[in-house]
Design a protein around this motif. Structure first.
Motif, PDB file in Angstrom:
ATOM      1  N   VAL A 400       0.832  -1.521   0.070  1.00 28.11           N
ATOM      2  CA  VAL A 400       0.116  -0.149  -0.093  1.00 28.11           C
ATOM      3  C   VAL A 400       0.496   1.882   0.128  1.00 28.11           C
ATOM      4  O   VAL A 400       0.426   2.197  -0.782  1.00 28.11           O
ATOM      5  CB  VAL A 400      -1.385   0.021   1.294  1.00 28.11           C
ATOM      6  N   VAL A 401       1.476   1.469   1.212  1.00 29.02           N
ATOM      7  CA  VAL A 401       2.391   2.381   1.203  1.00 29.02           C
ATOM      8  C   VAL A 401       3.192   2.344  -0.046  1.00 29.02           C
ATOM      9  O   VAL A 401       3.749   4.152  -1.047  1.00 29.02           O
ATOM     10  CB  VAL A 401       3.437   2.637   2.442  1.00 29.02           C
ATOM     11  N   GLU A 402       4.350   1.241  -0.662  1.00 23.33           N
ATOM     12  CA  GLU A 402       5.232   1.749  -1.619  1.00 23.33           C
ATOM     13  C   GLU A 402       4.054   1.594  -3.475  1.00 23.33           C
ATOM     14  O   GLU A 402       4.591   2.416  -4.095  1.00 23.33           O
ATOM     15  CB  GLU A 402       5.631   0.164  -2.258  1.00 23.33           C
ATOM     16  N   GLY A 403       3.036   1.488  -3.087  1.00 27.86           N
ATOM     17  CA  GLY A 403       1.871   2.348  -3.947  1.00 27.86           C
ATOM     18  C   GLY A 403       2.562   4.083  -4.873  1.00 27.86           C
ATOM     19  O   GLY A 403       2.017   4.502  -5.711  1.00 27.86           O
ATOM     20  N   TYR A 404       2.829   4.505  -3.871  1.00 32.96           N
ATOM     21  CA  TYR A 404       2.752   6.267  -3.629  1.00 32.96           C
ATOM     22  C   TYR A 404       4.247   6.311  -3.654  1.00 32.96           C
ATOM     23  O   TYR A 404       5.212   7.615  -4.320  1.00 32.96           O
ATOM     24  CB  TYR A 404       2.071   6.560  -2.479  1.00 32.96           C
ATOM     25  N   SER A 405       5.064   5.524  -4.289  1.00 33.01           N
ATOM     26  CA  SER A 405       6.681   6.082  -4.001  1.00 33.01           C
ATOM     27  C   SER A 405       7.322   5.338  -5.885  1.00 33.01           C
ATOM     28  O   SER A 405       6.651   4.952  -7.174  1.00 33.01           O
ATOM     29  CB  SER A 405       7.451   4.312  -3.406  1.00 33.01           C
ATOM     30  N   VAL A 406       7.936   5.467  -6.570  1.00 33.92           N
ATOM     31  CA  VAL A 406       8.320   6.103  -7.591  1.00 33.92           C
ATOM     32  C   VAL A 406      10.110   5.125  -7.448  1.00 33.92           C
ATOM     33  O   VAL A 406      10.570   4.882  -8.130  1.00 33.92           O
ATOM     34  CB  VAL A 406       8.985   7.081  -8.306  1.00 33.92           C
ATOM     35  N   HIS A 407      10.427   4.639  -6.673  1.00 37.34           N
ATOM     36  CA  HIS A 407      12.109   3.748  -6.721  1.00 37.34           C
ATOM     37  C   HIS A 407      11.573   2.778  -7.569  1.00 37.34           C
ATOM     38  O   HIS A 407      10.150   1.759  -7.629  1.00 37.34           O
ATOM     39  CB  HIS A 407      11.316   3.357  -4.776  1.00 37.34           C
ATOM     40  N   ILE A 408      12.678   2.080  -7.159  1.00 34.47           N
ATOM     41  CA  ILE A 408      12.897   1.160  -8.833  1.00 34.47           C
ATOM     42  C   ILE A 408      12.294  -0.403  -8.570  1.00 34.47           C
ATOM     43  O   ILE A 408      11.803  -1.079  -8.903  1.00 34.47           O
ATOM     44  CB  ILE A 408      14.663   0.900  -9.051  1.00 34.47           C
ATOM     45  N   LEU A 409      12.628  -0.558  -6.925  1.00 35.18           N
ATOM     46  CA  LEU A 409      11.569  -1.768  -6.062  1.00 35.18           C
ATOM     47  C   LEU A 409      10.505  -1.477  -5.901  1.00 35.18           C
ATOM     48  O   LEU A 409       9.414  -2.733  -5.100  1.00 35.18           O
ATOM     49  CB  LEU A 409      12.056  -2.635  -4.883  1.00 35.18           C
ATOM     50  N   SER A 410       9.968  -0.565  -5.817  1.00 35.00           N
ATOM     51  CA  SER A 410       8.650  -0.258  -5.596  1.00 35.00           C
ATOM     52  C   SER A 410       7.273  -0.896  -6.618  1.00 35.00           C
ATOM     53  O   SER A 410       6.164  -1.545  -6.029  1.00 35.00           O
ATOM     54  CB  SER A 410       7.748   1.160  -5.693  1.00 35.00           C
ATOM     55  N   LYS A 411       6.932  -0.694  -7.540  1.00 29.06           N
ATOM     56  CA  LYS A 411       6.343  -1.651  -8.381  1.00 29.06           C
ATOM     57  C   LYS A 411       5.660  -3.147  -7.954  1.00 29.06           C
ATOM     58  O   LYS A 411       5.324  -3.809  -8.068  1.00 29.06           O
ATOM     59  CB  LYS A 411       6.626  -1.463  -9.858  1.00 29.06           C
ATOM     60  N   GLY A 412       7.106  -3.991  -8.146  1.00 22.52           N
ATOM     61  CA  GLY A 412       7.534  -4.991  -7.401  1.00 22.52           C
ATOM     62  C   GLY A 412       6.444  -5.503  -6.335  1.00 22.52           C
ATOM     63  O   GLY A 412       5.896  -6.255  -6.003  1.00 22.52           O
ATOM     64  N   GLU A 457       7.914  10.469   1.255  1.00 25.05           N
ATOM     65  CA  GLU A 457       8.828   9.375   0.508  1.00 25.05           C
ATOM     66  C   GLU A 457       9.634  10.114   1.463  1.00 25.05           C
ATOM     67  O   GLU A 457       9.665  11.393   0.926  1.00 25.05           O
ATOM     68  CB  GLU A 457       8.203   8.952  -0.646  1.00 25.05           C
ATOM     69  N   ASP A 458      10.832   9.362   2.326  1.00 30.59           N
ATOM     70  CA  ASP A 458      12.183  10.756   2.019  1.00 30.59           C
ATOM     71  C   ASP A 458      13.461   9.338   0.646  1.00 30.59           C
ATOM     72  O   ASP A 458      12.982   8.301   0.593  1.00 30.59           O
ATOM     73  CB  ASP A 458      12.674   9.624   3.413  1.00 30.59           C
ATOM     74  N   THR A 459      13.963  10.565  -0.584  1.00 27.33           N
ATOM     75  CA  THR A 459      14.182  10.083  -1.771  1.00 27.33           C
ATOM     76  C   THR A 459      15.423   9.352  -1.035  1.00 27.33           C
ATOM     77  O   THR A 459      16.433   9.610  -0.256  1.00 27.33           O
ATOM     78  CB  THR A 459      14.774  10.981  -2.688  1.00 27.33           C
ATOM     79  N   GLY A 460      15.844   7.971  -1.301  1.00 31.71           N
ATOM     80  CA  GLY A 460      16.874   7.264  -1.419  1.00 31.71           C
ATOM     81  C   GLY A 460      17.039   6.238  -0.243  1.00 31.71           C
ATOM     82  O   GLY A 460      17.932   5.954   0.674  1.00 31.71           O
ATOM     83  N   LYS A 461      15.965   6.845   0.931  1.00 32.77           N
ATOM     84  CA  LYS A 461      15.928   5.983   2.660  1.00 32.77           C
ATOM     85  C   LYS A 461      14.663   5.318   1.986  1.00 32.77           C
ATOM     86  O   LYS A 461      14.861   3.957   2.418  1.00 32.77           O
ATOM     87  CB  LYS A 461      15.049   6.626   2.842  1.00 32.77           C
ATOM     88  N   GLY A 462      13.233   5.697   1.954  1.00 36.91           N
ATOM     89  CA  GLY A 462      12.095   4.550   2.123  1.00 36.91           C
ATOM     90  C   GLY A 462      10.575   5.472   2.178  1.00 36.91           C
ATOM     91  O   GLY A 462      10.694   7.024   1.538  1.00 36.91           O
ATOM     92  N   VAL A 463       9.874   5.072   3.111  1.00 42.94           N
ATOM     93  CA  VAL A 463       8.338   5.166   2.084  1.00 42.94           C
ATOM     94  C   VAL A 463       7.572   4.633   3.600  1.00 42.94           C
ATOM     95  O   VAL A 463       7.957   3.919   4.373  1.00 42.94           O
ATOM     96  CB  VAL A 463       7.290   5.020   1.265  1.00 42.94           C
ATOM     97  N   SER A 464       6.723   6.341   4.566  1.00 40.50           N
ATOM     98  CA  SER A 464       6.355   5.590   5.777  1.00 40.50           C
ATOM     99  C   SER A 464       4.860   6.060   5.503  1.00 40.50           C
ATOM    100  O   SER A 464       4.310   6.851   4.963  1.00 40.50           O
ATOM    101  CB  SER A 464       6.870   6.196   6.742  1.00 40.50           C
ATOM    102  N   GLY A 465       4.276   5.597   6.414  1.00 38.41           N
ATOM    103  CA  GLY A 465       2.647   6.184   6.149  1.00 38.41           C
ATOM    104  C   GLY A 465       1.787   5.129   7.496  1.00 38.41           C
ATOM    105  O   GLY A 465       2.221   4.597   7.960  1.00 38.41           O
ATOM    106  N   GLU A 466       0.327   5.110   7.378  1.00 38.58           N
ATOM    107  CA  GLU A 466      -0.412   4.833   8.842  1.00 38.58           C
ATOM    108  C   GLU A 466      -1.162   4.198   7.734  1.00 38.58           C
ATOM    109  O   GLU A 466      -1.776   4.571   6.954  1.00 38.58           O
ATOM    110  CB  GLU A 466      -0.928   5.360   9.240  1.00 38.58           C
ATOM    111  N   VAL A 467      -1.373   2.821   7.995  1.00 40.93           N
ATOM    112  CA  VAL A 467      -2.630   2.274   7.238  1.00 40.93           C
ATOM    113  C   VAL A 467      -3.233   0.905   7.782  1.00 40.93           C
ATOM    114  O   VAL A 467      -2.439   0.385   9.011  1.00 40.93           O
ATOM    115  CB  VAL A 467      -1.454   0.029   6.371  1.00 40.93           C
ATOM    116  N   ASN A 468      -5.175   1.459   7.848  1.00 37.47           N
ATOM    117  CA  ASN A 468      -5.725   1.044   8.987  1.00 37.47           C
ATOM    118  C   ASN A 468      -4.978   1.360  10.862  1.00 37.47           C
ATOM    119  O   ASN A 468      -4.820   0.778  10.893  1.00 37.47           O
ATOM    120  CB  ASN A 468      -5.581  -0.437   8.961  1.00 37.47           C
TER     121      ASN A 468
END
Length: 700
Positions: A400-412, A457-468
């Protein structure tokens, strides 16, 4: 009876179509009536007495007139061929028809005129049949576009606003009003300019490349890349010209002019392939010269030995260059059509010739032998951490949170998260309630879709957020494991030791939930599902060596190579290293790639093959072959089609010439009368051309 009633109208339509292609054909056929009825009728008596011709009858004069018309037209065509660098080899037909008139064999003259005109009709029909896939592609080219003329939604609007998503919201209601009230102008597609807002009605073809303004649309991309299932796209997605809109009107903003759009690029490839002449067809043209000399020699010797001038014409009416003139190009156009039907476009027909001679194939790794993005292969829970979450919970939240990212691993990760969410829904529907929630009243508890907040998203580090209601972090170990104060509770080396070592071709994203590091998601560059089978097929076709060229590390490259059946690996290469490797190989080489960095090596190979999903890339611009359906299996299929095409072409040419030589020798010994020989030659032409046309059949 019903089938019979349909047969005759179809036959009549086919005859009319052929007659329109070659208007002289019905004239020649109908001339047989006065030749039969008025053959020797001479209302002028014996007044006329010409050299060689003597005093022909009225029906015979009609045949002579037809002969003159056809000879003049044929000579004009020969001169035009010579001007365009092709050999004018219709000389045999001209000499044959004139010789039959000279020896007063008017029925033979009529038969040769019928042969020439019907041969032309067969050629036109065969080429139109062979080009059917290509012609259908060109006929489907968009001709018009509906340009929305409402204020505030036209050219340049999105650029002025700066925020494209804000632009979507602003124009949404206006565009719906435009659809309902017909506030658009239909103009020729050439008048569309980048920035224009277009309306595409249900069932219409997208006229130019652009971006979707509607919330979503369903598009049929089969004309572009052969994709059989319609694709659903959403606001902001790229929309390619040539796609067919579904059941609801869509609005889009043009990003390219018609001439620069994807569909026009496809048509340019098709047209260049149709207009080109492969080397093997040029060779067939040259073979017609010795064949002409041989035919004239046989005819001359037969005349001299027998002392009968008719024997000269008797031999020449069987001398047919049609297997060379017509069968060879028909076979290659049929092969080009087969490739197009298989989703493979070639830029010239010489490519078809070279395809059958490939000895070594080079492959890029990522995106060519493998899928375009790294895929999730497993989720590892951190040993020693107690949690009610399982692997699917981790994947769902991370996805869910990676769906908002553009990182190379996010789509997988997003893709694996969607699959995990489907599994969780299925279990929830079956009565499982083991998904922990901070509170029973938390929004999203038990719902089909998670509630997501505060994505960052902190570029080069990762993505954070609240899920449920859960605080989720996904990314590098230091980012995911950090507490609120930014410090790590344990050392990274200790965490990696607890997880265990990754394989050389694996990479990981770490996941924390509620401030506690609980898992890592392991991804790798996985081979396409059909890569191994495609490469095995290349070996079966006799390709001696399959080589991987990649900028990736050798350890990970060799793992993929072993999985798919690559013979040789060149790793850690820069683009110039790839070019050098291809140029040092023995001919004929093929390079298969998909990315921008593949463009130089695709241009350097004897045959560059770009695997695309129908979009235009630098790779497809520099390649000689473009695979439009993103399928690596099209590589061996293209080679198989090319080899079969050449085999059929040679069979048609050799069989036609052999039958002609046998017929000429029989006629030289007076075994075949001149009129019978003229009709027999027609049969030889039909057999060779129809055999060449079988290259269009799907038998490889």
């Amino acid at each position: 009876m019903h089938n019979l009633s349909q047969f005759f109208p179809r036959l009549l339509a086919a005859v009319i179509r052929v007659c329109k292609l070659v208007p002289m054909l019905p004239v020649v056929i109908l001339s047989a009536i006065p030749l039969a009825l008025l053959d020797d009728w001479r209302p002028w008596g014996s007044v006329i007495n010409l050299p060689i011709l003597n005093n022909p009858g009225l029906g015979q004069w009609l045949v002579i007139a037809l002969v003159l018309i056809i000879v003049i037209d044929t000579v004009r065509g020969m001169i035009d061929d010579i001007r365009h660098g092709q050999l004018g080899v219709d000389l045999l037909a001209v000499v044959a028809i004139l010789s039959t008139v000279a020896v007063h064999e008017y029925w033979a003259s009529w038969a040769v005129t019928l042969m020439i005109t019907s041969g032309e009709a067969i050629e036109e029909y065969a080429q139109s049949k062979a080009e059917r896939s290509l012609t259908a592609l060109m006929n489907a080219a968009p001709q018009t576009a509906h340009v929305v003329n409402l204020p505030g939604v036209g050219r340049g609007f999105a650029a002025d606003k700066g925020d494209l998503s804000d632009g979507f919201r602003r124009v949404g209601s206006a565009l719906m009003a435009a659809s309902a009230a017909q506030h658009f102008a239909t103009v020729p597609v050439a008048q569309v300019q980048p920035g224009d807002v277009l309306m595409v009605l249900p069932g219409e073809t997208v006229p130019v490349d652009g971006e979707l303004l509607s919330g979503e649309a369903t598009l049929d991309l089969s004309a572009i890349n052969g994709e059989p299932v319609p694709r659903t796209v959403f606001a902001g997605a790229r929309v390619m010209s040539g796609a067919v809109n579904g059941s609801a009107a869509l609005t889009m903003r043009a990003t390219q002019a018609a001439a620069d759009s994807q569909y026009q690029r496809i048509l340019q490839l098709v047209e260049s392939a149709q207009d080109s002449r492969p080397a093997v067809v040029k060779t067939a043209d040259r073979l017609a010269v010795p064949f002409t000399i041989l035919s004239l020699a046989i005819a001359g010797i037969a005349w001299v030995v027998s002392g009968v001038p008719t024997r000269f014409a008797q031999v020449l009416v069987l001398a047919t260059p049609c297997p060379l003139l017509i069968a060879a190009p028909v076979a290659y156009i049929a092969g080009t059509s087969r490739l197009a039907a298989a989703g493979v476009l070639i830029k010239t027909q010489d490519v078809l010739e070279n395809l059958g001679r490939v000895t070594q194939v080079f492959f890029d790794k990522t995106g060519t032998l493998t899928v375009k993005q790294p895929q999730v292969v497993r989720v590892e829970m951190l040993p020693g951490v107690e949690t009610q979450l399982n692997e699917d919970h981790v994947l769902m939240m991370a996805g869910v949170v990676e769906g908002y990212s553009v990182h190379i691993l996010s789509k997988g990760i997003a893709k694996a998260g969607a699959e995990a969410m489907a599994r969780l829904r299925a279990r929830f529907a079956a009565g499982q309630r083991d998904c922990p929630e901070p509170e029973a009243s938390t929004p999203g508890h038990g719902r089909d879709y998670p509630v997501v907040k505060n994505i960052r998203e902190d570029t080069g580090k990762g993505v954070s957020g609240e899920v449920n209601g859960h605080a989720v972090r996904v990314g590098r170990l230091a980012f995911a494991a950090a507490g609120d104060d930014g410090f790590l509770a344990t050392s990274p080396s200790d965490v990696r030791m607890r997880f265990g070592m990754l394989q050389p071709d694996e990479m990981a994203s770490y996941v924390s939930v509620g401030g506690q590091l609980i898992a890592r998601i392991v991804l790798r560059d996985v081979p396409r599902a059909n890569t191994k089978a495609a490469l095995a097929r290349l070996h079966e076709l006799g390709v001696s060596k399959l080589t991987m060229l990649t900028g990736d590390k050798r350890a990970s490259a060799e793992i993929i190579a072993r999985e798919v059946g690559i013979d040789e690996v060149h790793a850690e290469l820069f683009p110039e290293d790839k070019v050098a490797a291809v140029q040092a190989a023995d001919p004929v080489t093929m390079m298969v790639g998909d990315g921008v960095n593949d463009a130089p090596v695709l241009a350097a190979a004897d045959l560059g093959v770009a695997i695309t999903d129908g979009t235009s890339t630098a790779a497809s611009e520099s390649a000689q072959i473009v695979i439009m359906n993103d399928d690596i299996a099209a590589v061996p299929r293209a080679i198989a089609i090319a080899r079969r095409t050449k085999r059929i072409m040679l069979q048609a040419v050799i069989a036609g010439l052999a039958l002609a030589v046998v017929g000429m020798l029989a006629a030289a010994f007076n075994l075949i009368p001149v009129v019978v020989g003229a009709f027999l030659q027609e049969a030889i032409d039909v057999v060779s051309i129809l055999w060449a046309l079988t290259a269009v059949l799907d038998r490889d």
